[in-house]
Motif scaffolding. Structure first.
Motif, PDB file in Angstrom:
ATOM      1  N   TRP A   1       0.852  -1.188   0.000  1.00 48.09           N
ATOM      2  CA  TRP A   1       0.000   0.000   0.000  1.00 48.09           C
ATOM      3  C   TRP A   1       0.887   1.238   0.000  1.00 48.09           C
ATOM      4  CZ3 TRP A   1      -5.296  -0.546  -0.264  1.00 48.09           C
ATOM      5  CH2 TRP A   1      -5.810  -1.822   0.001  1.00 48.09           C
ATOM      6  N   LEU A   2       0.616   2.159  -0.907  1.00 47.32           N
ATOM      7  CA  LEU A   2       1.406   3.375  -1.050  1.00 47.32           C
ATOM      8  C   LEU A   2       0.807   4.495  -0.205  1.00 47.32           C
ATOM      9  CD1 LEU A   2       1.844   3.300  -4.938  1.00 47.32           C
ATOM     10  CD2 LEU A   2       3.124   2.051  -3.189  1.00 47.32           C
ATOM     11  N   TYR A   3       1.654   5.178   0.528  1.00 45.91           N
ATOM     12  CA  TYR A   3       1.214   6.274   1.399  1.00 45.91           C
ATOM     13  C   TYR A   3       0.800   7.473   0.558  1.00 45.91           C
ATOM     14  CZ  TYR A   3       1.622  10.017   4.904  1.00 45.91           C
ATOM     15  OH  TYR A   3       1.405  11.098   5.725  1.00 45.91           O
ATOM     16  N   VAL A   4      -0.421   7.919   0.731  1.00 48.43           N
ATOM     17  CA  VAL A   4      -0.961   9.044  -0.039  1.00 48.43           C
ATOM     18  C   VAL A   4      -0.959  10.324   0.776  1.00 48.43           C
ATOM     19  CG1 VAL A   4      -2.982   9.942  -1.263  1.00 48.43           C
ATOM     20  CG2 VAL A   4      -2.399   7.510  -1.427  1.00 48.43           C
ATOM     21  N   ALA A   5      -1.500  10.272   1.996  1.00 48.58           N
ATOM     22  CA  ALA A   5      -1.661  11.497   2.768  1.00 48.58           C
ATOM     23  C   ALA A   5      -1.873  11.185   4.236  1.00 48.58           C
ATOM     24  CB  ALA A   5      -2.844  12.309   2.233  1.00 48.58           C
ATOM     25  N   GLY A   6      -1.647  12.186   5.067  1.00 47.96           N
ATOM     26  CA  GLY A   6      -1.930  12.092   6.487  1.00 47.96           C
ATOM     27  C   GLY A   6      -2.619  13.354   6.959  1.00 47.96           C
ATOM     28  N   ALA A   7      -3.363  13.227   8.029  1.00 48.74           N
ATOM     29  CA  ALA A   7      -4.015  14.378   8.653  1.00 48.74           C
ATOM     30  C   ALA A   7      -3.741  14.312  10.142  1.00 48.74           C
ATOM     31  CB  ALA A   7      -5.520  14.358   8.387  1.00 48.74           C
ATOM     32  N   ALA A   8      -3.241  15.401  10.718  1.00 44.67           N
ATOM     33  CA  ALA A   8      -2.841  15.398  12.120  1.00 44.67           C
ATOM     34  C   ALA A   8      -3.422  16.614  12.837  1.00 44.67           C
ATOM     35  CB  ALA A   8      -1.324  15.390  12.243  1.00 44.67           C
ATOM     36  N   GLN A   9      -3.707  16.411  14.113  1.00 46.56           N
ATOM     37  CA  GLN A   9      -4.374  17.440  14.907  1.00 46.56           C
ATOM     38  C   GLN A   9      -3.453  18.597  15.264  1.00 46.56           C
ATOM     39  OE1 GLN A   9      -5.731  15.868  18.627  1.00 46.56           O
ATOM     40  NE2 GLN A   9      -7.067  17.604  19.073  1.00 46.56           N
ATOM     41  N   PHE A  10      -2.184  18.299  15.599  1.00 47.62           N
ATOM     42  CA  PHE A  10      -1.309  19.331  16.143  1.00 47.62           C
ATOM     43  C   PHE A  10      -0.306  19.817  15.097  1.00 47.62           C
ATOM     44  CE2 PHE A  10      -2.363  16.627  19.908  1.00 47.62           C
ATOM     45  CZ  PHE A  10      -3.251  17.534  20.477  1.00 47.62           C
ATOM     46  N   PRO A  11       0.039  21.120  15.116  1.00 43.36           N
ATOM     47  CA  PRO A  11       0.946  21.689  14.100  1.00 43.36           C
ATOM     48  C   PRO A  11       2.292  20.980  14.027  1.00 43.36           C
ATOM     49  CG  PRO A  11      -0.126  23.440  15.347  1.00 43.36           C
ATOM     50  CD  PRO A  11      -0.484  22.156  16.034  1.00 43.36           C
ATOM     51  N   GLN A  12       2.851  20.549  15.166  1.00 36.69           N
ATOM     52  CA  GLN A  12       4.161  19.904  15.120  1.00 36.69           C
ATOM     53  C   GLN A  12       4.114  18.582  14.357  1.00 36.69           C
ATOM     54  OE1 GLN A  12       2.334  20.408  17.848  1.00 36.69           O
ATOM     55  NE2 GLN A  12       2.651  18.853  19.444  1.00 36.69           N
ATOM     56  N   HIS A  13       2.969  17.903  14.397  1.00 38.19           N
ATOM     57  CA  HIS A  13       2.841  16.644  13.671  1.00 38.19           C
ATOM     58  C   HIS A  13       2.715  16.898  12.171  1.00 38.19           C
ATOM     59  CE1 HIS A  13       1.072  14.996  17.655  1.00 38.19           C
ATOM     60  NE2 HIS A  13       2.384  15.094  17.685  1.00 38.19           N
ATOM     61  N   ARG A  14       2.058  18.002  11.803  1.00 42.24           N
ATOM     62  CA  ARG A  14       1.976  18.367  10.393  1.00 42.24           C
ATOM     63  C   ARG A  14       3.367  18.672   9.848  1.00 42.24           C
ATOM     64  NH1 ARG A  14       1.641  22.745   7.031  1.00 42.24           N
ATOM     65  NH2 ARG A  14       0.262  22.503   5.221  1.00 42.24           N
ATOM     66  N   VAL A  15       4.195  19.356  10.621  1.00 38.95           N
ATOM     67  CA  VAL A  15       5.570  19.648  10.211  1.00 38.95           C
ATOM     68  C   VAL A  15       6.341  18.349   9.990  1.00 38.95           C
ATOM     69  CG1 VAL A  15       7.766  20.656  10.945  1.00 38.95           C
ATOM     70  CG2 VAL A  15       5.630  21.909  11.314  1.00 38.95           C
ATOM     71  N   GLU A  16       6.147  17.366  10.877  1.00 43.68           N
ATOM     72  CA  GLU A  16       6.824  16.079  10.735  1.00 43.68           C
ATOM     73  C   GLU A  16       6.387  15.356   9.468  1.00 43.68           C
ATOM     74  OE1 GLU A  16       5.772  14.344  14.431  1.00 43.68           O
ATOM     75  OE2 GLU A  16       7.367  15.350  15.546  1.00 43.68           O
ATOM     76  N   MET A  17       5.087  15.434   9.145  1.00 43.24           N
ATOM     77  CA  MET A  17       4.607  14.780   7.929  1.00 43.24           C
ATOM     78  C   MET A  17       5.186  15.437   6.683  1.00 43.24           C
ATOM     79  SD  MET A  17       0.652  13.626   8.632  1.00 43.24           S
ATOM     80  CE  MET A  17       0.048  15.283   8.928  1.00 43.24           C
TER      81      MET A  17
END
Length: 217
Positions: free
Chosen positions: A40-56
């Motif tokens: 399975w190929l990773y398409v996208a992620g959604a995260a609650q906190f800004p620091q997690h979005r930066v990591e993605m």
């Protein structure tokens, strides 16, 4: 937070009760496990906190490979994540597929629940929802697909799942797939039409290296 810290957070996290998840956890039948096998190929992620979005945003591309486990309906999950010029691997989790119950992601060492498989309209899409609580609740979800050519309707479906969790459009990050650090090639001797991920450069995770789904508070 370093890579070891991210994994440790997931190991200590506790999924909220199923009744607290309003967005449609999957109720598998006996054929679910075989349908999930392969890459399975990773398409996208959604995260609650800004620091997690930066990591993605650090992730160029990623895969998961699901293979049969030794115990019944367990599927082993191998992660391949490209950050910078390195391909990192991880196999600390597995899917527990039980008829009449949610399909859960568990930590192989602690046996604690880390996520839940969610219903999608297509068998070519895989969506894992994380809803965990330590000092505060962490919400996130990660979309995988058999190929990267997903339709606008499928993107909208993913975004609707994010909205159901209370996540906004700006909290979603789509993987750019600009490089070929984690190479994909056909598995030898396999009848599966899906490619097998091969780590072109395998290394111990560097501090701060994120995994799709491996972010904590």
């Amino acid at each position: 937070m370093g890579m070891a810290g991210l994994v440790a957070v997931l190991g200590l996290a506790v999924l909220l009760p199923t009744d607290a998840v309003p967005c449609g956890a999957q109720r598998p039948d006996n054929s679910t496990a075989s349908k999930l096998l392969g890459t399975w190929l990773y398409v996208a992620g959604a995260a609650q906190f800004p620091q997690h979005r930066v990591e993605m945003l650090l992730i160029d591309h990623a895969y998961v490979r699901l293979e049969p486990g030794a115990a019944g309906q367990e599927l082993l999950i191998s992660h391949y994540v490209a950050v910078g010029d390195q391909c990192f691997t991880n196999n600390l989790t597995y899917l527990e597929v039980t008829a009449g119950n949610a399909t859960l992601v568990r930590n192989a060492k602690t046996q604690q629940i880390e996520g839940m498989l969610m219903n999608m309209s297509s068998e070519n899409l895989l969506l894992i929802q994380y809803q965990m609580q330590r000092e505060r609740t962490y919400l996130g979800q990660y979309l995988y697909a058999r190929n990267l050519g997903i339709s606008s309707a499928e993107r909208e479906e993913f975004e609707q799942h994010a909205e159901c969790l209370g996540l906004r459009a700006e909290q979603i990050v789509y993987a750019p797939w600009r490089t070929e650090v984690c190479q994909v090639e056909e598995a030898e001797g396999s009848n599966s039409p899906h490619p097998e991920p091969v780590a072109a450069v395998t290394a111990s995770p560097a501090p701060g290296t994120p995994w799709p789904g491996s972010t904590g508070n």
